[in-house]
Design an enzyme around this catalytic site. Sequence first.
Site, PDB file in Angstrom:
ATOM      1  N   GLU A 108     -28.991  98.033  96.704  1.00 24.72           N
ATOM      2  CA  GLU A 108     -29.106  99.284  97.455  1.00 24.72           C
ATOM      3  C   GLU A 108     -30.274 100.161  96.984  1.00 24.72           C
ATOM      4  O   GLU A 108     -30.821 100.933  97.764  1.00 24.72           O
ATOM      5  CB  GLU A 108     -27.806 100.075  97.387  1.00 24.72           C
ATOM      6  CG  GLU A 108     -26.668  99.473  98.223  1.00 24.72           C
ATOM      7  CD  GLU A 108     -25.844  98.443  97.452  1.00 24.72           C
ATOM      8  OE1 GLU A 108     -26.265  98.033  96.347  1.00 24.72           O
ATOM      9  OE2 GLU A 108     -24.777  98.049  97.971  1.00 24.72           O
TER      10      GLU A 108
ATOM     11  N   PHE B  26      -9.953 101.783  96.192  1.00 22.73           N
ATOM     12  CA  PHE B  26     -10.946 100.763  95.884  1.00 22.73           C
ATOM     13  C   PHE B  26     -12.314 101.179  96.423  1.00 22.73           C
ATOM     14  O   PHE B  26     -12.452 101.590  97.564  1.00 22.73           O
ATOM     15  CB  PHE B  26     -10.527  99.418  96.495  1.00 22.73           C
ATOM     16  CG  PHE B  26     -11.540  98.332  96.274  1.00 22.73           C
ATOM     17  CD1 PHE B  26     -11.815  97.869  94.989  1.00 22.73           C
ATOM     18  CD2 PHE B  26     -12.236  97.791  97.340  1.00 22.73           C
ATOM     19  CE1 PHE B  26     -12.770  96.888  94.789  1.00 22.73           C
ATOM     20  CE2 PHE B  26     -13.179  96.796  97.144  1.00 22.73           C
ATOM     21  CZ  PHE B  26     -13.457  96.346  95.864  1.00 22.73           C
ATOM     22  N   GLN B  27     -13.317 101.077  95.594  1.00 25.85           N
ATOM     23  CA  GLN B  27     -14.694 101.452  95.916  1.00 25.85           C
ATOM     24  C   GLN B  27     -14.806 102.909  96.365  1.00 25.85           C
ATOM     25  O   GLN B  27     -15.645 103.262  97.195  1.00 25.85           O
ATOM     26  CB  GLN B  27     -15.315 100.502  96.956  1.00 25.85           C
ATOM     27  CG  GLN B  27     -15.519  99.093  96.377  1.00 25.85           C
ATOM     28  CD  GLN B  27     -16.450  98.225  97.193  1.00 25.85           C
ATOM     29  OE1 GLN B  27     -16.489  98.321  98.422  1.00 25.85           O
ATOM     30  NE2 GLN B  27     -17.180  97.339  96.525  1.00 25.85           N
TER      31      GLN B  27
ATOM     32  N   LYS C 281     -14.177 105.607 106.503  1.00 32.31           N
ATOM     33  CA  LYS C 281     -14.052 104.428 107.364  1.00 32.31           C
ATOM     34  C   LYS C 281     -13.294 104.728 108.658  1.00 32.31           C
ATOM     35  O   LYS C 281     -13.620 104.186 109.712  1.00 32.31           O
ATOM     36  CB  LYS C 281     -13.373 103.288 106.594  1.00 32.31           C
ATOM     37  CG  LYS C 281     -13.442 101.961 107.318  1.00 32.31           C
ATOM     38  CD  LYS C 281     -12.984 100.795 106.469  1.00 32.31           C
ATOM     39  CE  LYS C 281     -13.160  99.493 107.236  1.00 32.31           C
ATOM     40  NZ  LYS C 281     -12.699  98.332 106.449  1.00 32.31           N
TER      41      LYS C 281
ATOM     42  N   MET D  42     -47.143 102.118  78.869  1.00 30.36           N
ATOM     43  CA  MET D  42     -47.204 103.566  78.664  1.00 30.36           C
ATOM     44  C   MET D  42     -46.338 103.987  77.478  1.00 30.36           C
ATOM     45  O   MET D  42     -46.710 104.869  76.707  1.00 30.36           O
ATOM     46  CB  MET D  42     -46.778 104.302  79.942  1.00 30.36           C
ATOM     47  CG  MET D  42     -47.095 105.779  79.931  1.00 30.36           C
ATOM     48  SD  MET D  42     -48.850 106.108  79.681  1.00 30.36           S
ATOM     49  CE  MET D  42     -49.448 106.209  81.363  1.00 30.36           C
TER      50      MET D  42
END
Lengths: 163, 607
Positions: B79, B141-142, B191, B508
């Site tokens: 993502e 969940f999630q 959802k 760097m």
Amino acid sequence: MRHIISILIENESGALSRVAGLFSARGYNIESLTVAPTEDPSLSRMTLVTRGNDEIIEQITKQLNKLIDVVKLIDLAESEHIERELMLVKIKTTLESREEVRSMVDIFRGKIIDVTPSSYVVEMTGHSSKLDAFIHGCAADSIIEVVRSGPTGISRGEKGLHL
Amino acid sequence: MDINEVVYQTFFPAAGKIIILGGFFEGSILELSGGHILVQCLKDEGVEYVFGYPGGAVLHIYDAIFHQEDVKHILVRHEQGAAHAADAYARATGKPGVVLVTSGPGATNAVTGIATAYMDSIPLVILSGQVPSPVIGSDAFQEVDTVGITRPCVKHNFLVKDVNLLAETIKKAFYVATTGRPGPVLVDIPKDITDPNIKVPYHYPEKISMRSYNPVVSGHKGQIKKAVELLLSAKRPIIYSGGGVVLGEAHRELIELTRLLGFPITQTLMGLGAYPAPDPLFLGMLGMHGTYEANMAMHESDVILAVGARFDDRVTGKLTEFCPYAKIIHIDIDPASISKTVKVDIPIVGDVKPVLEQMLELIKAGNLKPDSEELKAWWDVIESWRQVDCLAYDRDSGLIKPQYVVEQLYQVTGGNAYVTSDVGQHQMYAAQFYHFNKPRRWINSGGLGTMGFGLPAAIGVKLAFPDADVACITGEASIQMCIQELSTALQYNTPVKIVNLNNRYMGMVRQWQEFSYQCRYSQSYMDTIPDFVKLAEAYGHVGIRVEQPEDVRGALEEAFSLKDRTVFLDFVTDRTENVYPMIEAGKAHHDMKLRVAPSAPLDRELS
């Protein structure tokens, strides 16, 4: 310097945390914060007391204005204004002290709103410094609990913070 | 079924109950489920690509995507890559990027990308799935508090609580993301809101207004007049412009104003390209790794015109010694950017384009001109600083110098490529040696400094401009942070050229350790680095390893001649090379570390 920032904000869930989050993320201090819906239930009025020099206060007001939910705000400290704070104090009393506490409450123009044989609940409004003075005036071991709303304020005159 | 209904069923196979109120389409109300509403909103908004990754909470939305082809979905491999690709698409095109991720880890993985876009004011709309409304708050969940987690790194976010408000919320998201100072806006969608069985009338508002959000556009006339007067009275002026000019599409006005005045101009990392770098009035980038002439000119100037720049700490260095002799004019669309770190004398809040237009009008209409003698004397001083040749490096080295690779890339692409980068030394070499002459060509994570940005960004740019050359300048540490997107590049046939400046160090970090930690190279070295040629081949691309300076040019030419292939060019560069000049943290503009003797061999042992 102490500033009282009055904010009209959309009355939506999360609006309060946007303001609180802004202060913690940018390291500004909040002395107190009060919030409740206004006569228009879609708007909340928030009164926020903070401290900082002019530059910091300018940044605070700009950053607050940048929040999408903030509709309008003013810094009450910039003009003539009235501020009040509500305090409820539960005080332990004895036979000997009850009269003295009552007269203290009268002097400070408070009200006793609950009584038991061994305690009073005192309601008091006023400038925060007056409430501080009352607390100082009470015997330290007599105070059971103190609840303060934090200051809220309004500007003097006919101008106001509205849509 | 009447004819109108047949037409609807043909064009909107997903549409539910159809109420035909008027004649053909007119006045009719379309009833759609939340998932289809979302897709239809994207179509109505003119969205070309959605960058995303499916998951439980967004399955209804993905099913709606399945039924159409107008909005193309780009399936990334992580993502973070979705957010970076959409972000780069927005940077290159000026249109908002769109991201679609699922709840929980989908959203948290996207946070780095969202914060990257936020710091650089890039318009993004992120659609995140959420667990169904009834179970929000139950540690389902999630489930994660996406609105809470993203709050500090978005311009605004919404939680949709009613499917009837979905279309309006999406419109608001695009409106807020793209107007004023742009930024990412997230819409969290439980959802149940996208349930295919619940259909509501669909209406996408053409316009939207919000009582709490009215960005300022035009600047204050009195302030602009004062600014012009100050500019024309300047003896040692400089224009300092930033990303706001690119975002505000004001490069033409900036070029016209700079040339009309004949003033020197410097740009921030984010502003590069808005003013053509090869132009003699351009002094190069300023700041920590800016040029000697740009930083010295800032330090000695008496009037600074700051345009769409935000006085970032990497630009200003030590604040108490920043531009001690200068009066500052600052044009910015965000009032909070003005006098945030540096006190300015003439603030102008407004969109840079109309403000610059107003300034141009005033200058042209008036009789005042800049004092040409003073200006010539100022340019003489600046030319003496230019003589220092602060970007010089050892061109006779037997090792590949990273600067040389970027120079060759500039030449091979004719200066016309879109260049994305990751973060570190290679990013600075790209900024210093790829002379951008157009805005929106330089795509990098300036504010947040996100390693891993470059590759997904290159994919996003290539999708927007399939015929353009797109190069990703990166290093062997950065590229591994989003290397998985090589797979996306193959799936969507986005032939980008990866220019890996492989110095076997986090360059760097190593440079700072050399300067400030007595060469204690703590954890800035990776013991194992993959064989990038094999890695590229494993992902279905072309890999080329280049170890000799004389092979650099040929390898780049070969890579760009392979028009339809993604090519991973692994340049084995001089591991001791540092980025110069450098203003070390906490130092002022005139306190720069320059390369001691550009031709002196560096016989340092590194580890």
